[in-house]
Scaffold this motif. Structure first.
Motif, PDB file in Angstrom:
ATOM      1  N   HIS A  83      -5.906  45.722  30.458  1.00 31.56           N
ATOM      2  CA  HIS A  83      -6.050  44.322  30.871  1.00 31.56           C
ATOM      3  C   HIS A  83      -6.811  44.353  32.177  1.00 31.56           C
ATOM      4  O   HIS A  83      -6.207  44.490  33.246  1.00 31.56           O
ATOM      5  CB  HIS A  83      -4.699  43.654  31.085  1.00 31.56           C
ATOM      6  CG  HIS A  83      -3.970  43.371  29.822  1.00 31.56           C
ATOM      7  ND1 HIS A  83      -2.743  42.768  29.800  1.00 31.56           N
ATOM      8  CD2 HIS A  83      -4.273  43.591  28.533  1.00 31.56           C
ATOM      9  CE1 HIS A  83      -2.316  42.646  28.562  1.00 31.56           C
ATOM     10  NE2 HIS A  83      -3.238  43.146  27.774  1.00 31.56           N
ATOM     11  N   PHE A  84      -8.120  44.241  32.109  1.00 36.80           N
ATOM     12  CA  PHE A  84      -8.935  44.429  33.305  1.00 36.80           C
ATOM     13  C   PHE A  84      -9.972  43.330  33.456  1.00 36.80           C
ATOM     14  O   PHE A  84     -10.629  42.949  32.488  1.00 36.80           O
ATOM     15  CB  PHE A  84      -9.664  45.782  33.267  1.00 36.80           C
ATOM     16  CG  PHE A  84     -10.592  45.949  34.422  1.00 36.80           C
ATOM     17  CD1 PHE A  84     -10.093  46.257  35.670  1.00 36.80           C
ATOM     18  CD2 PHE A  84     -11.949  45.733  34.273  1.00 36.80           C
ATOM     19  CE1 PHE A  84     -10.934  46.358  36.760  1.00 36.80           C
ATOM     20  CE2 PHE A  84     -12.799  45.839  35.352  1.00 36.80           C
ATOM     21  CZ  PHE A  84     -12.289  46.152  36.596  1.00 36.80           C
ATOM     22  N   SER A  85     -10.128  42.858  34.680  1.00 32.37           N
ATOM     23  CA  SER A  85     -11.243  41.998  35.071  1.00 32.37           C
ATOM     24  C   SER A  85     -11.747  42.477  36.415  1.00 32.37           C
ATOM     25  O   SER A  85     -10.943  42.822  37.299  1.00 32.37           O
ATOM     26  CB  SER A  85     -10.811  40.532  35.189  1.00 32.37           C
ATOM     27  OG  SER A  85     -10.498  39.991  33.934  1.00 32.37           O
ATOM     28  N   CYS A  86     -13.064  42.481  36.592  1.00 37.39           N
ATOM     29  CA  CYS A  86     -13.618  42.781  37.910  1.00 37.39           C
ATOM     30  C   CYS A  86     -13.160  41.691  38.883  1.00 37.39           C
ATOM     31  O   CYS A  86     -12.823  40.577  38.460  1.00 37.39           O
ATOM     32  CB  CYS A  86     -15.151  42.776  37.849  1.00 37.39           C
ATOM     33  SG  CYS A  86     -15.890  44.246  37.120  1.00 37.39           S
ATOM     34  N   PRO A  87     -13.185  41.967  40.178  1.00 35.09           N
ATOM     35  CA  PRO A  87     -12.842  40.931  41.157  1.00 35.09           C
ATOM     36  C   PRO A  87     -13.804  39.746  41.037  1.00 35.09           C
ATOM     37  O   PRO A  87     -14.889  39.863  40.451  1.00 35.09           O
ATOM     38  CB  PRO A  87     -13.020  41.630  42.506  1.00 35.09           C
ATOM     39  CG  PRO A  87     -13.006  43.087  42.211  1.00 35.09           C
ATOM     40  CD  PRO A  87     -13.504  43.247  40.807  1.00 35.09           C
ATOM     41  N   ASN A  88     -13.428  38.616  41.616  1.00 32.70           N
ATOM     42  CA  ASN A  88     -14.310  37.444  41.623  1.00 32.70           C
ATOM     43  C   ASN A  88     -15.689  37.831  42.134  1.00 32.70           C
ATOM     44  O   ASN A  88     -15.825  38.681  43.028  1.00 32.70           O
ATOM     45  CB  ASN A  88     -13.735  36.330  42.493  1.00 32.70           C
ATOM     46  CG  ASN A  88     -12.584  35.636  41.810  1.00 32.70           C
ATOM     47  OD1 ASN A  88     -12.425  35.703  40.590  1.00 32.70           O
ATOM     48  ND2 ASN A  88     -11.757  34.971  42.592  1.00 32.70           N
ATOM     49  N   ASN A  89     -16.698  37.209  41.547  1.00 30.96           N
ATOM     50  CA  ASN A  89     -18.098  37.408  41.921  1.00 30.96           C
ATOM     51  C   ASN A  89     -18.582  38.843  41.675  1.00 30.96           C
ATOM     52  O   ASN A  89     -19.478  39.325  42.363  1.00 30.96           O
ATOM     53  CB  ASN A  89     -18.351  36.983  43.359  1.00 30.96           C
ATOM     54  CG  ASN A  89     -17.986  35.533  43.567  1.00 30.96           C
ATOM     55  OD1 ASN A  89     -18.268  34.687  42.721  1.00 30.96           O
ATOM     56  ND2 ASN A  89     -17.331  35.236  44.672  1.00 30.96           N
ATOM     57  N   HIS A  90     -17.995  39.510  40.692  1.00 34.57           N
ATOM     58  CA  HIS A  90     -18.417  40.849  40.259  1.00 34.57           C
ATOM     59  C   HIS A  90     -18.542  40.864  38.734  1.00 34.57           C
ATOM     60  O   HIS A  90     -17.836  40.113  38.046  1.00 34.57           O
ATOM     61  CB  HIS A  90     -17.389  41.904  40.661  1.00 34.57           C
ATOM     62  CG  HIS A  90     -17.386  42.238  42.110  1.00 34.57           C
ATOM     63  ND1 HIS A  90     -16.905  41.380  43.066  1.00 34.57           N
ATOM     64  CD2 HIS A  90     -17.804  43.346  42.758  1.00 34.57           C
ATOM     65  CE1 HIS A  90     -17.018  41.942  44.254  1.00 34.57           C
ATOM     66  NE2 HIS A  90     -17.560  43.150  44.098  1.00 34.57           N
TER      67      HIS A  90
END
Length: 171
Positions: A83-90
Motif C-alpha cells: 500500500h504505497f503512494s509517493c509523498p504529495n507533489n511526487h
C-alpha cells in the motif's frame, strides 16, 4: 528484429523475448529507473507458474519531474500487501524488487521524484489490472502520472494482483 537492434538490446542489458524486452528475468532482482525528467507511463508484467514469479517491462514519458528524487525503503514484507503512494507533489519514476523462492514473492521499493507546480489530486485508483497468473499491460492515462501502487499476494496462486494510483497533472 534486425541485427543492429538486437545488439543494442543485448548491450543495454535487456532480455528480449519475442517483441518484448524485460527488465528482469524470473527469480532475478528488478531495478528500473526512468531517465531524468521522465516518469513511468506504462507497465507490463508476465507471470510464470514454474518460477512462481513475474518479469517486468516499463515505458517512460517526459514529465515535469525534477532530479530531486529518492528511493524508498522496502514497503512490504514477503506475502504482505503493498500500500504505497509517493509523498504529495511526487510521482513514481522507478520500481525495484527482489524475489525469494521460499516465499515465492517479492519485496518492493519505489523511486519518487518531486514535481514543481503539480498537485497530488485529483487522483484515482484503477481496479485490479490482473487476475492471478495473468499477464497484464497497464498504461497511465493521458495527462496523468503514476503516484501509487497497491497489491496483495495469494499463497495458493503464488502471485499478486495489482492496482495503480494515477493523478491528473493539474489541479
Amino acid at each position: 528484429m534486425n541485427k543492429v537492434c538486437f545488439l543494442v538490446f543485448l548491450i543495454a542489458g535487456f532480455q528480449v523475448h519475442g517483441n518484448e524486452a524485460w527488465e528482469n528475468d524470473y527469480d532475478e532482482a528488478l531495478n528500473f529507473q526512468c531517465p531524468d525528467q521522465t516518469t513511468i507511463s506504462g507497465i507490463t508484467s508476465q507471470h510464470h507458474n514454474r518460477y512462481e514469479d513475474r518479469r517486468w517491462d516499463f515505458r517512460c514519458k517526459r514529465s515535469p519531474a525534477s532530479t530531486s528524487c529518492f528511493w524508498t525503503v522496502y514497503v512490504n514484507g514477503f506475502d504482505k500487501p503493498v500500500h504505497f503512494s509517493c509523498p504529495n507533489n511526487h510521482i513514481i519514476s522507478g520500481m525495484s524488487s527482489y524475489h525469494q523462492n521460499q516465499q515465492e514473492d517479492r519485496r518492493w521499493r519505489f523511486y519518487c521524484c518531486a514535481v514543481d507546480n503539480y498537485c497530488s489530486h485529483p487522483c484515482s485508483w484503477t481496479p485490479y489490472v490482473n487476475n492471478f497468473d495473468e499477464k497484464f499491460t497497464w498504461v497511465v492515462p493521458h495527462g496523468s502520472y503514476l503516484a501509487g501502487v497497491r497489491s496483495y499476494h495469494n499463497n495458493h496462486a503464488e502471485d499478486r494482483r495489482w492496482r495503480f494510483k494515477f493523478c491528473a497533472s493539474t489541479c
